[in-house]
Motif scaffolding. Structure first.
Motif, short mmCIF file in Angstrom:
data_model
loop_
_atom_site.label_atom_id
_atom_site.label_comp_id
_atom_site.label_asym_id
_atom_site.label_seq_id
_atom_site.Cartn_x
_atom_site.Cartn_y
_atom_site.Cartn_z
N CYS A 171 45.82 -10.35 -0.63
CA CYS A 171 44.86 -9.64 0.61
C CYS A 171 45.40 -8.06 1.18
O CYS A 171 44.13 -7.39 1.34
CB CYS A 171 45.87 -10.61 2.30
SG CYS A 171 44.91 -9.76 4.10
N ARG A 202 44.54 -14.13 7.50
CA ARG A 202 44.74 -12.61 7.45
C ARG A 202 43.33 -12.76 6.15
O ARG A 202 42.43 -11.88 6.88
CB ARG A 202 45.59 -11.65 7.35
CG ARG A 202 44.74 -10.07 7.70
CD ARG A 202 45.92 -8.91 8.06
NE ARG A 202 45.57 -7.35 7.73
CZ ARG A 202 45.59 -6.57 6.85
NH1 ARG A 202 46.95 -6.46 6.64
NH2 ARG A 202 44.91 -5.79 8.19
N TYR A 205 40.00 -14.51 7.72
CA TYR A 205 39.10 -13.62 8.45
C TYR A 205 38.85 -12.68 7.15
O TYR A 205 37.38 -12.23 7.38
CB TYR A 205 40.26 -13.13 9.25
CG TYR A 205 39.61 -12.15 10.03
CD1 TYR A 205 38.68 -12.54 11.10
CD2 TYR A 205 39.81 -10.28 10.58
CE1 TYR A 205 37.73 -12.26 12.25
CE2 TYR A 205 38.97 -10.01 11.22
CZ TYR A 205 38.00 -10.61 12.07
OH TYR A 205 37.76 -9.39 12.84
N GLN A 206 39.00 -11.38 6.60
CA GLN A 206 38.43 -10.96 5.90
C GLN A 206 37.47 -11.14 4.49
O GLN A 206 36.60 -10.54 4.58
CB GLN A 206 39.42 -10.05 4.86
CG GLN A 206 40.32 -9.31 5.31
CD GLN A 206 40.39 -7.78 7.02
OE1 GLN A 206 39.15 -7.95 6.37
NE2 GLN A 206 40.59 -7.41 8.09
N ALA A 231 40.87 -19.56 9.82
CA ALA A 231 41.93 -18.57 10.07
C ALA A 231 41.93 -18.53 11.60
O ALA A 231 43.41 -18.81 12.23
CB ALA A 231 41.63 -16.80 10.21
N TYR A 236 45.03 -16.59 13.86
CA TYR A 236 44.15 -15.72 13.83
C TYR A 236 43.24 -15.07 15.13
O TYR A 236 42.24 -15.72 15.47
CB TYR A 236 43.87 -15.48 12.91
CG TYR A 236 43.82 -13.39 12.33
CD1 TYR A 236 45.00 -13.17 11.69
CD2 TYR A 236 42.60 -13.19 12.34
CE1 TYR A 236 45.05 -11.76 10.89
CE2 TYR A 236 42.76 -11.89 12.19
CZ TYR A 236 43.37 -10.91 11.39
OH TYR A 236 43.80 -9.20 10.95
N SER A 339 49.11 -15.18 15.16
CA SER A 339 49.94 -14.69 13.75
C SER A 339 49.01 -13.02 13.85
O SER A 339 49.51 -12.64 12.90
CB SER A 339 48.53 -15.23 12.81
OG SER A 339 48.42 -16.67 12.58
N ARG A 340 47.92 -12.96 13.87
CA ARG A 340 47.60 -11.11 14.82
C ARG A 340 46.14 -10.89 16.14
O ARG A 340 45.88 -11.83 16.20
CB ARG A 340 46.85 -10.96 12.69
CG ARG A 340 46.87 -9.31 13.02
CD ARG A 340 47.67 -8.97 12.67
NE ARG A 340 48.19 -7.44 12.90
CZ ARG A 340 47.82 -6.57 11.71
NH1 ARG A 340 47.66 -6.63 11.14
NH2 ARG A 340 47.32 -5.42 11.79
#
Length: 340
Positions: A171, A202, A205-206, A231, A236, A339-340
């Motif tokens: 990632c 992550r 998501y990206q 995600a 996330y 998670s973030r």
């Protein structure tokens, strides 16, 4: 055509012992029979010869292959794998040592355990862990290099970890390619996809952002929405907010206001300030004034300046006790873990 779905060889069929144990509960299908029976099967224990044969198989694995397989193992997994046989215990020793350097590196980086923050010592510890084969240490070393401006060195560390199958390294490498000058979007998507398939939220998501915007790949809103949802389900927060928008606008999913509201509230409860603002507006439109004030207050504290104006309008309509109660709820509010 009559084909076997599972191979059966007489010499490989184990000998089982079957015993009938009576169960005291009546059998409803046969009321004349006061007892029903349960069949218990006992498998014979593996023979000593079989155990020795498997032990020899494990021990035959070369140390360099073993180290690559276990490169992204955490300490508990390394300790468990080290119990398989003596050869594995000896072969995994460098990775167990790497965990000690990783622990000290984190202490120096974050000032934990009575240790003062020291970026140089943190990097040195991470590099020693990386030299022993740990991808976890490689990723942390790459992060430090990136933070101190040595981005090329950071990318090298990420690439080493990525090629050994570490999802965080994959990632971070993908994001590094997106941020490079000039960017290498196709290579970025390749690594983000590998991290996503491995379940790294992550990366999911990206990858969804790239599919949504058509960066490094053809634009595909359905695939983007699917990865946003993966995600979001993994915790996330930014993905939760985007999933809500996808359902609200009918982008990638069929329009579904109920699902949109669900994911917007989840994002808000996990601390997403824009979600808090929008969820607060939705509550205001429904007449749930005190709840609306709580979310708008949280959004304002997070930096959404427009939330303060709407909150003040609502406060003028509430009695003093309700105002105080709403602000007290905001003071005691804690975001759900994410998670973030």
């Amino acid at each position: 055509m009559n084909e076997k779905t599972w191979p059966h060889h007489r010499s490989e069929t184990p000998n089982f012992t079957t015993i009938q144990f009576p169960i005291q509960n009546p059998n409803p299908r046969n009321p004349k029979n006061p007892k029903s029976y349960q069949m218990i099967r006992f498998d014979p224990p593996p023979s000593p010869a079989s155990s020795r044969r498997h032990s020899r198989t494990f021990a035959a694995l070369p140390n360099d292959i073993l180290t690559k397989i276990a490169a992204n193992f955490s300490l508990p997994n390394l300790q468990t794998a080290s119990l398989v046989c003596k050869a594995w215990r000896d072969g995994l020793r460098p990775l167990r040592e790497a965990m000690l350097f990783l622990r000290w590196g984190k202490r120096y980086k974050h000032g934990r355990g009575g240790v003062k923050v020291n970026v140089e010592k943190a990097l040195d510890s991470f590099l020693k862990g990386a030299a022993r084969g740990s991808t976890l240490a490689m990723v942390d070393a790459g992060l430090v290099y990136w933070e101190i401006g040595k981005k090329d060195e950071g990318v090298k560390m990420y690439k080493r970890a990525a090629e050994l199958g570490d999802p965080a390294g994959q990632c971070n490498l993908g994001i590094s390619y997106l941020q490079a000058e000039p960017p290498n979007a196709k290579e970025a998507v390749k690594w983000l996809y590998q991290a996503s398939v491995a379940g790294y939220v992550r990366g999911q998501y990206q990858l969804a952002l790239c599919l949504h915007r058509g960066i490094g790949t053809d634009q595909n809103l359905s695939e983007a929405a699917r990865w946003y949802l993966r995600a979001a389900e993994g915790g996330y927060v930014r993905a939760m907010y985007n999933v809500s928008l996808c359902f609200s606008l009918g982008r990638g999913f069929l329009q579904n206001h109920r699902q949109s509201r669900k994911w917007m509230k989840l994002a808000a409860d996990h601390g997403h300030r824009k979600a808090q603002f929008e969820h607060g507006l939705a509550l205001f439109s429904e007449g749930q004034m005190m709840k609306a004030v709580v979310y708008l207050e949280l959004a304002g504290r997070g930096g959404e300046t427009a939330a303060a104006h709407v909150k003040n309008v609502i406060l003028q309509q509430l009695p003093q006790p309700s105002r105080e109660r709403a602000i007290a709820l905001a003071d005691n509010w804690r975001a759900l873990p994410s998670s973030r």
